[in-house]
Design a protein around this motif. Structure first.
Motif, PDB file in Angstrom:
ATOM      1  N   TYR A  15       0.834  -1.204   0.000  1.00 19.27           N
ATOM      2  CA  TYR A  15       0.000   0.000   0.000  1.00 19.27           C
ATOM      3  C   TYR A  15       0.869   1.256   0.000  1.00 19.27           C
ATOM      4  O   TYR A  15       0.664   2.178  -0.782  1.00 19.27           O
ATOM      5  CB  TYR A  15      -0.925  -0.016   1.227  1.00 19.27           C
ATOM      6  N   PHE A  16       1.847   1.288   0.902  1.00 20.19           N
ATOM      7  CA  PHE A  16       2.712   2.463   0.976  1.00 20.19           C
ATOM      8  C   PHE A  16       3.554   2.616  -0.292  1.00 20.19           C
ATOM      9  O   PHE A  16       3.835   3.728  -0.726  1.00 20.19           O
ATOM     10  CB  PHE A  16       3.620   2.380   2.199  1.00 20.19           C
ATOM     11  N   LYS A  17       3.946   1.488  -0.884  1.00 14.18           N
ATOM     12  CA  LYS A  17       4.702   1.559  -2.136  1.00 14.18           C
ATOM     13  C   LYS A  17       3.845   2.126  -3.246  1.00 14.18           C
ATOM     14  O   LYS A  17       4.308   2.908  -4.084  1.00 14.18           O
ATOM     15  CB  LYS A  17       5.213   0.151  -2.499  1.00 14.18           C
ATOM     16  N   GLN A  18       2.566   1.768  -3.241  1.00 12.17           N
ATOM     17  CA  GLN A  18       1.659   2.230  -4.290  1.00 12.17           C
ATOM     18  C   GLN A  18       1.442   3.734  -4.216  1.00 12.17           C
ATOM     19  O   GLN A  18       1.446   4.423  -5.225  1.00 12.17           O
ATOM     20  CB  GLN A  18       0.311   1.499  -4.167  1.00 12.17           C
ATOM     21  N   ILE A  19       1.246   4.261  -2.994  1.00 10.04           N
ATOM     22  CA  ILE A  19       0.968   5.698  -2.900  1.00 10.04           C
ATOM     23  C   ILE A  19       2.216   6.535  -3.121  1.00 10.04           C
ATOM     24  O   ILE A  19       2.116   7.745  -3.332  1.00 10.04           O
ATOM     25  CB  ILE A  19       0.345   6.049  -1.527  1.00 10.04           C
ATOM     26  N   ARG A  20       3.423   5.898  -3.092  1.00  6.34           N
ATOM     27  CA  ARG A  20       4.662   6.643  -3.345  1.00  6.34           C
ATOM     28  C   ARG A  20       5.119   6.525  -4.801  1.00  6.34           C
ATOM     29  O   ARG A  20       6.217   6.949  -5.133  1.00  6.34           O
ATOM     30  CB  ARG A  20       5.769   6.139  -2.405  1.00  6.34           C
ATOM     31  N   ARG A  21       4.315   5.972  -5.656  1.00  5.99           N
ATOM     32  CA  ARG A  21       4.677   5.827  -7.067  1.00  5.99           C
ATOM     33  C   ARG A  21       4.575   7.182  -7.753  1.00  5.99           C
ATOM     34  O   ARG A  21       3.540   7.868  -7.674  1.00  5.99           O
ATOM     35  CB  ARG A  21       3.762   4.817  -7.742  1.00  5.99           C
ATOM     36  N   THR A  84      -1.601  16.352  -6.529  1.00  9.45           N
ATOM     37  CA  THR A  84      -0.680  15.239  -6.840  1.00  9.45           C
ATOM     38  C   THR A  84       0.674  15.684  -7.371  1.00  9.45           C
ATOM     39  O   THR A  84       1.457  14.826  -7.791  1.00  9.45           O
ATOM     40  CB  THR A  84      -1.331  14.310  -7.887  1.00  9.45           C
ATOM     41  N   ILE A  85       0.978  16.973  -7.351  1.00 10.05           N
ATOM     42  CA  ILE A  85       2.245  17.437  -7.947  1.00 10.05           C
ATOM     43  C   ILE A  85       3.015  18.258  -6.923  1.00 10.05           C
ATOM     44  O   ILE A  85       2.450  19.140  -6.260  1.00 10.05           O
ATOM     45  CB  ILE A  85       1.993  18.279  -9.215  1.00 10.05           C
ATOM     46  N   ALA A 104      -3.026  10.980  -4.359  1.00  5.91           N
ATOM     47  CA  ALA A 104      -2.959  12.255  -3.644  1.00  5.91           C
ATOM     48  C   ALA A 104      -2.418  12.065  -2.229  1.00  5.91           C
ATOM     49  O   ALA A 104      -1.746  12.950  -1.683  1.00  5.91           O
ATOM     50  CB  ALA A 104      -4.348  12.909  -3.597  1.00  5.91           C
ATOM     51  N   ASP A 105      -2.692  10.903  -1.605  1.00  7.36           N
ATOM     52  CA  ASP A 105      -2.184  10.648  -0.258  1.00  7.36           C
ATOM     53  C   ASP A 105      -0.670  10.645  -0.229  1.00  7.36           C
ATOM     54  O   ASP A 105      -0.047  11.127   0.723  1.00  7.36           O
ATOM     55  CB  ASP A 105      -2.726   9.316   0.269  1.00  7.36           C
ATOM     56  N   GLY A 106      -0.054  10.074  -1.279  1.00  9.07           N
ATOM     57  CA  GLY A 106       1.403  10.067  -1.337  1.00  9.07           C
ATOM     58  C   GLY A 106       1.985  11.461  -1.436  1.00  9.07           C
ATOM     59  O   GLY A 106       2.968  11.796  -0.757  1.00  9.07           O
ATOM     60  N   ALA A 172      -0.623  15.162  11.579  1.00 11.51           N
ATOM     61  CA  ALA A 172      -1.229  13.852  11.312  1.00 11.51           C
ATOM     62  C   ALA A 172      -1.994  13.872  10.010  1.00 11.51           C
ATOM     63  O   ALA A 172      -2.622  14.869   9.639  1.00 11.51           O
ATOM     64  CB  ALA A 172      -2.158  13.471  12.463  1.00 11.51           C
ATOM     65  N   THR A 173      -1.927  12.760   9.293  1.00 10.90           N
ATOM     66  CA  THR A 173      -2.617  12.606   8.023  1.00 10.90           C
ATOM     67  C   THR A 173      -3.498  11.362   8.089  1.00 10.90           C
ATOM     68  O   THR A 173      -3.565  10.670   9.108  1.00 10.90           O
ATOM     69  CB  THR A 173      -1.609  12.483   6.867  1.00 10.90           C
TER      70      THR A 173
END
Length: 814
Positions: A15-21, A84-85, A104-106, A172-173
């Motif tokens: 999950y964390f890898k996906q949002i950091r793509r 997202t940018i 957007a979370d990443g 916190a997010t």
């Protein structure tokens, strides 16, 4: 067990890898963004002149290949564009770089990391600390990689870690929120923070107290219901409120949340509540409301507001369900509300029974208030349950109480039940026990000194007799019959028995009508009004009369046949319009509204009464008083006359123009009165034409023979002048139209005219042309002088059209 943990860890990592793509872009020399590849961004230390915090982007295709290695600069070079940018300009190489995130979370997480690092760098620079030594200390709270950030643990609740805890909570997010909540709710974590608070308060460590305020403000803004309940529990609420007293923005002011919540008079238990869980829910709801409306009012956002409100609503559902199922407690509550609060009863019980009875009514009102937002099934079940325990019987006595608090609570409860289901109260009034309730309400409307209670009772009577919400006809007829036969006289007594009252509303002692009910009313009047001045009593009486007139207007709208019969028997119309002489403008406006309601009904009874008794004399007198004032009275009068003109109420137009034409002719600041005179002249012309047999049939067409009609209209433009004349009266209402005496089935012209026209077709054609020319003068309403294609000469030769000059002189105002 280990396999489950490994699977869970793998899912979290994916999950964390996906949002950091991300996609990496660099601005080229030609001004175009060059795509440097897709990879995963992470927060790590960048090696250089000492280890510094930075960002690393590794290739998606090859983990060993780095697409980007950059440090997080202290300068304000980073920007977030959209969701997202993230872009920045490297101050060392002047290179423009952009990261476009898949999620957007990443982007939000990396942006928070950048903000945290920049904040720490600036703080260290201001304190002239060694950046390298700070970054190398694991206990400083610096995150060594992005996995540490996502899988972080809260620092120990110690004095030196308050700043770090505040930074974590404030930033916190959605990803870190759950981990923060889990950490804070661990056994003993909050207790240690509360102990730190007590120590700081004893030592007057103001800076640490402000930091604690920010921590708890952030914890509440996490919007976790279980955490909020824990902070407001019985053992933690005072410490929580104590921390929230130290708002850094109010450091020069003293706030006393704890002192307020400690006040034992805030919670009054009318009857014992035996369930500890329900008792806690009641206290919790009060604390939540206080937190939402007072403590955090300046900081709370929409999400937090909705969370607290939803938590209160869920607690209310449990409270209502528990109380509804506790029949013993309800019986005790209703028995308390029924008990007479006499000195003997209080002496017998050895307590202040009046105070307990007052608390019982207030508790019952609060129960109904919190039941209103519930969903329909539980709400209906609760209302039916308390109705079955005798709700309206205690309200009947409550409205008659000498305690204004009990009276106010009783009227509030009645409004709640009427808004929920008016049939419950109507059924009770139709029963043998409910007759006194309506009588007490009407007497309260007349004699209460509180104008707010008068308005509430008026609203209750409106809801009670609203014809749009009636159920079966039997119930409706029974309720209206009870009202008009037994209570309407009392309601209208300020007008029908005017001599029985003084100018300030007190009953005359030697009145001929002073029966048993009047004596009780007089006692209430003396008891309730003895402590106020004569001027205040006069204001209360004027308010009562105003509400009575408003209710009468309401009755005209909703059950006209019954109220019309009552008004006819007691000459109510004439008596109510005497209010035009009152100096109180509210009474004058109420009387004007009542007259407007009668005129708007367009009923022959009201119209004949107005003409017979010259009831517009008061209106014209008011008009003279308020000319050019541009106030409510003036506007209401103009609207009344304009309505009469637009609806073409012929009886009223004839009456007011013939009676007050000279007054209207001198009013020029509005066109309404001149238009009324013009409408009157048009109606007179219509009557003349009807008398001469020149009025068309109901469908707007003449009843000439086909040959004659064709010869009189060779152009085919119209099917005769009669239809155009009828179209001039298009704003006549249906009732006034059918009041005319024309015969729909017979000829619309006289027999003599038909015999004369049958002598010669040529003569018929000429005569018909002349008649059409005369009647067509009404078609063009914008012209002042009408002439139709030479028809003037032909029409002047006919002996049967003596009224033609009058028709030609008609001038129609737009």
């Amino acid at each position: 067990m280990s396999n489950n943990k490994e699977g869970e860890s793998s899912t979290t990592s994916n999950y964390f890898k996906q949002i950091r793509r991300v996609k990496l872009y660099v601005l080229g020399g030609d001004g175009q963004w060059d795509d440097r590849g897709t990879g995963y961004v992470s927060y790590q230390f960048v090696q250089g002149n000492g280890a510094v915090e930075g960002l690393r982007v590794t290739s998606e295709a090859d983990d060993s290949k780095d697409l980007l290695m950059t440090k997080i600069f202290e300068e304000d070079v980073f920007q977030r564009q959209g969701d997202t940018i993230v872009t920045w300009t490297n101050p060392e190489t002047r290179e423009d770089v952009a990261l476009s995130f898949q999620e957007a979370d990443g982007a939000k997480e990396i942006w928070n990391i950048i903000c945290q690092v920049q904040s720490r760098l600036r703080k260290n620079s201001s304190e002239e600390c060694d950046t390298e030594n700070n970054s190398g200390n694991n206990s400083s709270g610096v995150l060594h990689n992005s996995d540490d950030f996502y899988e972080m643990s809260l620092p120990q609740p110690e004095m030196e870690n308050l700043e770090k805890l505040q930074e974590i909570v404030s930033s916190a997010t959605s990803v870190t929120r759950d981990r923060i909540v889990d950490g804070v709710m661990q056994d003993g974590y909050l207790a240690k923070i509360y102990q730190i608070f007590r120590t700081c308060e004893d030592l007057e460590m103001e800076q640490s107290l402000h930091t604690l305020f920010k921590i708890f403000k952030g914890l509440i803004m996490l919007n976790e219901p279980s955490l909020i309940e824990l902070c407001l529990s019985d053992q933690n609420v005072l410490d929580t409120m104590g921390i929230l007293e130290y708002d850094p923005e109010y450091s020069n002011h003293t706030v006393k949340h704890r002192e307020y919540l400690k006040n034992p008079n805030l919670f009054k238990e009318a009857v014992p509540i035996k369930s500890p869980a329900i008792l806690f829910k009641i206290h919790l709801n009060f604390r939540l409301t206080y937190l939402k409306d007072v403590v955090m009012a300046r900081y709370i956002d929409d999400v937090s507001f909705s969370t607290i409100r939803e938590l209160i609503l869920l607690n209310n559902v449990e409270i209502i369900a528990q109380i509804q199922s506790d029949s013993a407690m309800l019986e005790e509550l209703f028995e308390l509300c029924r008990s007479p609060s006499t000195p003997k009863a209080e002496a017998k019980n050895g307590m202040n029974l009046s105070e307990k009875k007052r608390n019982g009514f207030l508790f019952l009102r609060e129960l109904l208030e919190i039941a209103k937002p519930l969903q329909l099934p539980p709400q209906m079940a609760f209302f039916r349950s308390i109705s079955s325990h005798g709700l309206f019987s205690i309200l009947q006595n409550g409205v008659n109480s000498e305690d204004n608090t009990i009276v106010s609570a009783s009227t509030d409860i009645m409004l709640c039940t009427l808004n929920h289901d008016p049939q419950l109260l109507r059924s009770y009034i139709n029963s043998e026990e409910g007759d006194n309730l309506l009588k007490n309400l009407i007497q309260g409307l007349l004699f209460f000194q509180d104008v707010g209670l008068k308005a509430q009772i008026t609203e209750i009577l409106r809801c009670l007799f609203d014809s749009t919400t009636f159920g079966c006809p039997v119930e409706r007829d029974g309720l209206l019959e009870t009202f008009y036969l037994h209570h309407m006289d009392t309601l209208m007594s300020p007008f029908t028995s005017e001599d029985s009252f003084t100018e300030d509303g007190e009953l005359v002692q030697n009145s001929a009508s002073s029966g048993k009910d009047e004596t009780k009313s007089n006692e209430r009047s003396v008891n309730l009004k003895g402590s106020i001045s004569k001027r205040e009593r006069k204001e209360c009486w004027d308010c009562a009369r105003k509400h009575v007139v408003e209710l009468l207007s309401f009755c005209i709208e909703h059950h006209e046949p019954r109220v019309m019969l009552y008004m006819k028997r007691h000459d109510v119309l004439h008596k109510v319009l005497k209010l035009f002489r009152q100096p109180n403008k509210h009474l004058v406006l109420a009387a004007l509204k009542f007259l407007r309601q009668c005129v708007g009904a367009n009923n022959s009874f009201y119209n004949r009464s107005i003409v017979k008794n010259d009831l517009f004399s008061g209106v014209v007198h008011l008009l003279k008083q308020h000319l050019y004032r541009n106030n409510l009275v003036n506007s209401a009068i103009i609207e009344l006359f304009d309505h009469i003109r637009v609806k073409n109420m012929k009886i009223l137009i004839k009456y007011i123009v013939e009676k007050y034409r000279q007054v209207f002719e001198h009013i020029d600041y509005v066109e309404t009165f001149k238009l009324i005179i013009i409408k009157y002249d048009q109606n007179q012309e219509f009557e003349k034409d009807k008398a001469n047999g020149l009025v068309g049939s109901e469908d707007g067409h003449s009843s000439w023979s086909g040959k004659g009609r064709e010869s009189s209209n060779p152009s085919g433009r119209s099917r005769g002048g009669f239809g155009s004349f009828r179209s001039r009266l298009d704003d006549d209402d249906d009732e006034s139209y059918f009041d005319e005496d024309d015969d729909n089935d017979g000829p619309v012209v006289s027999k003599e005219v038909l015999e004369e026209m049958s002598k010669s077709s040529t003569s018929l054609s000429q005569e018909s042309s002349g008649l059409a020319a005369v009647l067509n003068t009404y078609e063009d309403v914008d012209k002042e002088d009408v002439e139709i294609n030479g028809a003037k000469k032909d029409a002047s030769k006919e002996d049967n059209h003596d009224d033609e000059p009058e028709a030609k002189k008609a001038r129609i105002s737009s």
